[in-house]
Design a protein around this motif. Sequence first.
Motif, PDB file in Angstrom:
ATOM      1  N   UNK A  98      -9.067   0.700  -3.283  1.00 42.75           N
ATOM      2  CA  UNK A  98      -8.601  -0.111  -2.156  1.00 42.75           C
ATOM      3  C   UNK A  98      -9.434  -1.375  -1.982  1.00 42.75           C
ATOM      4  N   UNK A  99     -10.686  -1.303  -2.384  1.00 39.75           N
ATOM      5  CA  UNK A  99     -11.587  -2.440  -2.208  1.00 39.75           C
ATOM      6  C   UNK A  99     -11.484  -3.448  -3.352  1.00 39.75           C
ATOM      7  N   UNK A 142       1.080   5.498   0.783  1.00 44.91           N
ATOM      8  CA  UNK A 142       0.500   6.529   1.644  1.00 44.91           C
ATOM      9  C   UNK A 142       1.079   7.892   1.281  1.00 44.91           C
ATOM     10  N   UNK A 148      -9.482  -5.537  -4.665  1.00 43.07           N
ATOM     11  CA  UNK A 148      -8.990  -6.911  -4.512  1.00 43.07           C
ATOM     12  C   UNK A 148     -10.101  -7.855  -4.075  1.00 43.07           C
ATOM     13  N   UNK A 208      -4.641   5.728  -2.366  1.00 48.45           N
ATOM     14  CA  UNK A 208      -5.665   5.238  -3.300  1.00 48.45           C
ATOM     15  C   UNK A 208      -7.064   5.593  -2.802  1.00 48.45           C
ATOM     16  N   UNK A 209      -8.021   5.541  -3.717  1.00 48.57           N
ATOM     17  CA  UNK A 209      -9.414   5.822  -3.348  1.00 48.57           C
ATOM     18  C   UNK A 209     -10.041   4.579  -2.711  1.00 48.57           C
ATOM     19  N   UNK A 210     -11.165   4.736  -2.005  1.00 50.71           N
ATOM     20  CA  UNK A 210     -11.841   3.566  -1.425  1.00 50.71           C
ATOM     21  C   UNK A 210     -12.163   2.503  -2.472  1.00 50.71           C
ATOM     22  N   UNK A 236       0.834  -1.214   0.000  1.00 48.52           N
ATOM     23  CA  UNK A 236       0.000   0.000   0.000  1.00 48.52           C
ATOM     24  C   UNK A 236       0.864   1.257   0.000  1.00 48.52           C
ATOM     25  N   UNK A 265       0.443  10.148   5.954  1.00 46.16           N
ATOM     26  CA  UNK A 265       0.100   8.788   6.353  1.00 46.16           C
ATOM     27  C   UNK A 265      -1.293   8.367   5.914  1.00 46.16           C
ATOM     28  N   UNK A 266      -1.880   9.086   4.970  1.00 42.15           N
ATOM     29  CA  UNK A 266      -3.211   8.712   4.464  1.00 42.15           C
ATOM     30  C   UNK A 266      -3.070   7.830   3.231  1.00 42.15           C
ATOM     31  N   UNK A 267      -4.005   6.894   3.083  1.00 40.61           N
ATOM     32  CA  UNK A 267      -4.006   6.048   1.890  1.00 40.61           C
ATOM     33  C   UNK A 267      -3.981   6.908   0.627  1.00 40.61           C
TER      34      UNK A 267
END
Lengths: 202, 78
Positions: free
Chosen positions: A121-122, A108, A124, A116-118, A106, A112-114
Amino acid sequence: MDVSGPGPTDEELAARAAAGDESAFEAIVTRYQSRVFRLAWRLTANEGDAADVLQETFLQVYRKLGTFRGDSRFGTWLYRIATNAALMHRRARSRRPAEPLESFLPRFDEDGLHAATPAELQAAAGVEHRLDRRRLAEKAIAAIGRLPDTYREAFVLRDLEEMTTAQVADVLGLEPPAVRQRVHRARMMLRGYLGALSGVKA
Amino acid sequence: MTGVTCASGVALLMDYLEGVLPPQTASELESHVAACERCRAYVESYRATPRILRDATTADLPPELEESLLAFLRAKRH
């Protein structure tokens, strides 16, 4: 791990086999051969190699039965032999180094924020709806084969063979925190890889 | 607000799922994930990964291998 059903326990069969009872040894083979083959396939990512590891494992089990002391479960002892046989086999093959999976970890931002978008990220979690079973199976075994050896062993035993972390630690001769660290790294890489298979690089 | 970020939270996920985090740390992680859509999405796909790969890598022992294994082992013992 304990596949004893009705009938003698693994440990009883091992004691009889060590005393020269051939039918007890063959009962052990019958009881574990499918599991050892699947484990070997997952560790070597190659059916021919898995067949070699299967033979090598039971040959070593036969030769080492007299040294089984019951300090751990028989199944743990046998898995240790199979895992080592698979590792030796991979090393002997001296394949070209696999392209690592580090790029699927992943990402960041500086806070320290992701990155990628939700939805990315989902992705997979939905890979089974995006690829047919056969293609996913090919990609899955190839990706597991690209993990570093130490991560692959821990991941295969913990997450694919569904052993407990304590059992994996016993098989690999590690402390549980080291097992968790390796499995975690493997899960992150493979999660990112599955996301990429779904068409998303996140 | 807690000090947990997406990055520091992801680093704790395995320990959290195995139940080995200190309760205070686990609770801070839960608060972050509850409030963070990206982390909820990450956690869902992280948790799904082992099952997807387990289902995709089942392998049955081919019957001919079962026979050749027994023949191999018998030959080695005699």
